[in-house]
Design a protein around this motif. Sequence first.
Motif, PDB file in Angstrom:
ATOM      1  N   TYR A  19     -83.408  -5.029  79.775  1.00  0.00           N
ATOM      2  CA  TYR A  19     -82.454  -5.426  81.125  1.00  0.00           C
ATOM      3  C   TYR A  19     -81.648  -4.255  81.482  1.00  0.00           C
ATOM      4  CZ  TYR A  19     -78.640  -5.718  77.681  1.00  0.00           C
ATOM      5  OH  TYR A  19     -77.666  -5.667  76.725  1.00  0.00           O
ATOM      6  N   LYS A  20     -81.275  -3.182  80.395  1.00  0.00           N
ATOM      7  CA  LYS A  20     -80.687  -2.057  80.658  1.00  0.00           C
ATOM      8  C   LYS A  20     -81.301  -1.119  81.598  1.00  0.00           C
ATOM      9  CE  LYS A  20     -78.508  -2.240  76.127  1.00  0.00           C
ATOM     10  NZ  LYS A  20     -78.663  -1.731  74.882  1.00  0.00           N
ATOM     11  N   SER A  21     -82.478  -0.972  81.776  1.00  0.00           N
ATOM     12  CA  SER A  21     -83.418  -0.240  82.190  1.00  0.00           C
ATOM     13  C   SER A  21     -83.309  -1.007  83.829  1.00  0.00           C
ATOM     14  CB  SER A  21     -84.967  -0.305  81.864  1.00  0.00           C
ATOM     15  OG  SER A  21     -84.983   0.428  80.774  1.00  0.00           O
ATOM     16  N   PHE A  22     -83.510  -2.086  83.915  1.00  0.00           N
ATOM     17  CA  PHE A  22     -83.311  -2.894  85.203  1.00  0.00           C
ATOM     18  C   PHE A  22     -82.062  -2.698  85.849  1.00  0.00           C
ATOM     19  CE2 PHE A  22     -87.222  -5.131  83.845  1.00  0.00           C
ATOM     20  CZ  PHE A  22     -87.918  -4.944  84.962  1.00  0.00           C
ATOM     21  N   LEU A  23     -81.059  -2.655  84.950  1.00  0.00           N
ATOM     22  CA  LEU A  23     -79.538  -2.368  85.707  1.00  0.00           C
ATOM     23  C   LEU A  23     -79.477  -0.989  86.215  1.00  0.00           C
ATOM     24  CD1 LEU A  23     -77.140  -3.724  82.762  1.00  0.00           C
ATOM     25  CD2 LEU A  23     -77.490  -4.703  85.253  1.00  0.00           C
ATOM     26  N   ILE A  24     -79.903  -0.067  85.475  1.00  0.00           N
ATOM     27  CA  ILE A  24     -79.907   1.426  85.882  1.00  0.00           C
ATOM     28  C   ILE A  24     -80.694   1.649  87.029  1.00  0.00           C
ATOM     29  CG2 ILE A  24     -80.402   3.742  85.136  1.00  0.00           C
ATOM     30  CD1 ILE A  24     -79.621   3.204  82.207  1.00  0.00           C
ATOM     31  N   PHE A  25     -81.854   1.106  87.099  1.00  0.00           N
ATOM     32  CA  PHE A  25     -82.790   1.015  88.301  1.00  0.00           C
ATOM     33  C   PHE A  25     -81.922   0.389  89.521  1.00  0.00           C
ATOM     34  CE2 PHE A  25     -85.640  -1.315  91.015  1.00  0.00           C
ATOM     35  CZ  PHE A  25     -86.444  -0.235  91.606  1.00  0.00           C
ATOM     36  N   GLY A  26     -81.534  -0.614  89.252  1.00  0.00           N
ATOM     37  CA  GLY A  26     -80.895  -1.451  90.238  1.00  0.00           C
ATOM     38  C   GLY A  26     -79.654  -0.664  90.885  1.00  0.00           C
ATOM     39  N   ILE A  65     -79.039  11.305  89.329  1.00  0.00           N
ATOM     40  CA  ILE A  65     -79.682  12.064  87.879  1.00  0.00           C
ATOM     41  C   ILE A  65     -78.445  11.948  87.011  1.00  0.00           C
ATOM     42  CG2 ILE A  65     -80.903  13.835  86.851  1.00  0.00           C
ATOM     43  CD1 ILE A  65     -82.469  14.221  89.402  1.00  0.00           C
ATOM     44  N   PHE A  66     -77.310  12.687  87.320  1.00  0.00           N
ATOM     45  CA  PHE A  66     -76.477  12.768  86.381  1.00  0.00           C
ATOM     46  C   PHE A  66     -75.711  11.269  85.928  1.00  0.00           C
ATOM     47  CE2 PHE A  66     -71.728  13.341  85.554  1.00  0.00           C
ATOM     48  CZ  PHE A  66     -71.794  14.188  84.416  1.00  0.00           C
ATOM     49  N   ILE A  67     -75.459  10.794  86.974  1.00  0.00           N
ATOM     50  CA  ILE A  67     -74.963   9.339  86.754  1.00  0.00           C
ATOM     51  C   ILE A  67     -76.016   8.340  85.942  1.00  0.00           C
ATOM     52  CG2 ILE A  67     -74.226   7.002  87.763  1.00  0.00           C
ATOM     53  CD1 ILE A  67     -73.382   8.732  90.294  1.00  0.00           C
ATOM     54  N   ALA A  68     -77.177   8.461  86.037  1.00  0.00           N
ATOM     55  CA  ALA A  68     -78.262   7.685  85.466  1.00  0.00           C
ATOM     56  C   ALA A  68     -78.304   8.254  83.926  1.00  0.00           C
ATOM     57  CB  ALA A  68     -79.628   7.814  86.145  1.00  0.00           C
ATOM     58  N   GLY A  69     -77.923   9.456  83.869  1.00  0.00           N
ATOM     59  CA  GLY A  69     -78.009   9.977  82.270  1.00  0.00           C
ATOM     60  C   GLY A  69     -76.882   9.617  81.516  1.00  0.00           C
ATOM     61  N   VAL A  70     -75.719   9.592  82.268  1.00  0.00           N
ATOM     62  CA  VAL A  70     -74.365   9.262  81.452  1.00  0.00           C
ATOM     63  C   VAL A  70     -74.697   7.866  81.383  1.00  0.00           C
ATOM     64  CG1 VAL A  70     -71.930   8.731  82.039  1.00  0.00           C
ATOM     65  CG2 VAL A  70     -72.921  10.932  82.697  1.00  0.00           C
ATOM     66  N   ALA A  71     -75.120   6.829  82.195  1.00  0.00           N
ATOM     67  CA  ALA A  71     -75.447   5.443  81.850  1.00  0.00           C
ATOM     68  C   ALA A  71     -76.221   5.026  80.976  1.00  0.00           C
ATOM     69  CB  ALA A  71     -75.964   4.735  83.315  1.00  0.00           C
ATOM     70  N   GLY A  72     -77.338   5.998  80.734  1.00  0.00           N
ATOM     71  CA  GLY A  72     -78.180   5.945  79.602  1.00  0.00           C
ATOM     72  C   GLY A  72     -77.649   6.110  78.239  1.00  0.00           C
ATOM     73  N   LEU A  73     -76.631   7.167  78.261  1.00  0.00           N
ATOM     74  CA  LEU A  73     -76.027   7.523  77.161  1.00  0.00           C
ATOM     75  C   LEU A  73     -74.972   6.260  76.633  1.00  0.00           C
ATOM     76  CD1 LEU A  73     -75.010  11.284  77.484  1.00  0.00           C
ATOM     77  CD2 LEU A  73     -76.448  10.382  75.609  1.00  0.00           C
ATOM     78  N   VAL A  74     -74.469   5.743  77.590  1.00  0.00           N
ATOM     79  CA  VAL A  74     -73.397   4.641  77.295  1.00  0.00           C
ATOM     80  C   VAL A  74     -74.162   3.306  77.002  1.00  0.00           C
ATOM     81  CG1 VAL A  74     -71.883   2.971  78.547  1.00  0.00           C
ATOM     82  CG2 VAL A  74     -71.578   5.513  78.981  1.00  0.00           C
ATOM     83  N   LEU A  75     -75.265   3.156  77.612  1.00  0.00           N
ATOM     84  CA  LEU A  75     -76.099   2.079  77.329  1.00  0.00           C
ATOM     85  C   LEU A  75     -76.792   1.950  76.067  1.00  0.00           C
ATOM     86  CD1 LEU A  75     -77.008   0.633  81.066  1.00  0.00           C
ATOM     87  CD2 LEU A  75     -75.276  -0.293  79.504  1.00  0.00           C
ATOM     88  N   TYR A  76     -77.530   3.004  75.719  1.00  0.00           N
ATOM     89  CA  TYR A  76     -78.263   3.142  74.478  1.00  0.00           C
ATOM     90  C   TYR A  76     -77.825   3.809  73.533  1.00  0.00           C
ATOM     91  CZ  TYR A  76     -81.870   1.611  78.119  1.00  0.00           C
ATOM     92  OH  TYR A  76     -82.605   0.693  78.806  1.00  0.00           O
TER      93      TYR A  76
END
Length: 183
Positions: free
Chosen positions: A147-154, A171-182
């Motif tokens: 679900y985290k991947s779908f959130l980042i995708f959406g 790309i930068f925002i998705a990287g930060v979101a990945g750091l926060v979520l994972y």
Amino acid sequence: MIFLQLLLVYLKIGIFGFGGGYAMLTLIQSDVVEKYKWISLQEFTDIVAISQMTPGPIGINSATYIGYTAVMNAGCPQYLAVLGSCLTTFAVCFPSFVLVLLISFYYSRFRNNKYVEAAFMGLRPATVGLIAAAALLLMNSENFIDYKSFLIFGAAFILTWKFKVHPILMIFIAGVAGLVLYW
């Protein structure tokens, strides 16, 4: 032997890779990962991710990375791996160069030809299908999708489509979101 195989595989990919780099990914994965097993599926996924983030077309970037990795995985020294990178990059670009040269020479004469127009009409949906197949190809067991991947995708889809956020910023925002979520 690996150099000849790389040359022939990437010439084929360069010839039949209609639709750009994303459309080429299915051809690349089929030959490089499944048929010749030069790299693993995980390495392929990593190379695609790196190729997307680095400047330049994904097809050329991935050819460069795969040429290097395949030659290194074959047990050759690093200077030959650099040669593998150069070879695959040349091989994937050469057919397009020749094709564009020929098309530009003849296109002005046949631009209004009904057969040429019909061929281009047929290539458009095929290109979309190849790009969709590349997206589905990356949805494999190596890329855990939750679900985290779908959130980042959406979020990325909406921010890019609706709010026109620049791809580099995305790309930068998705990287930060990945750091926060994972993390």
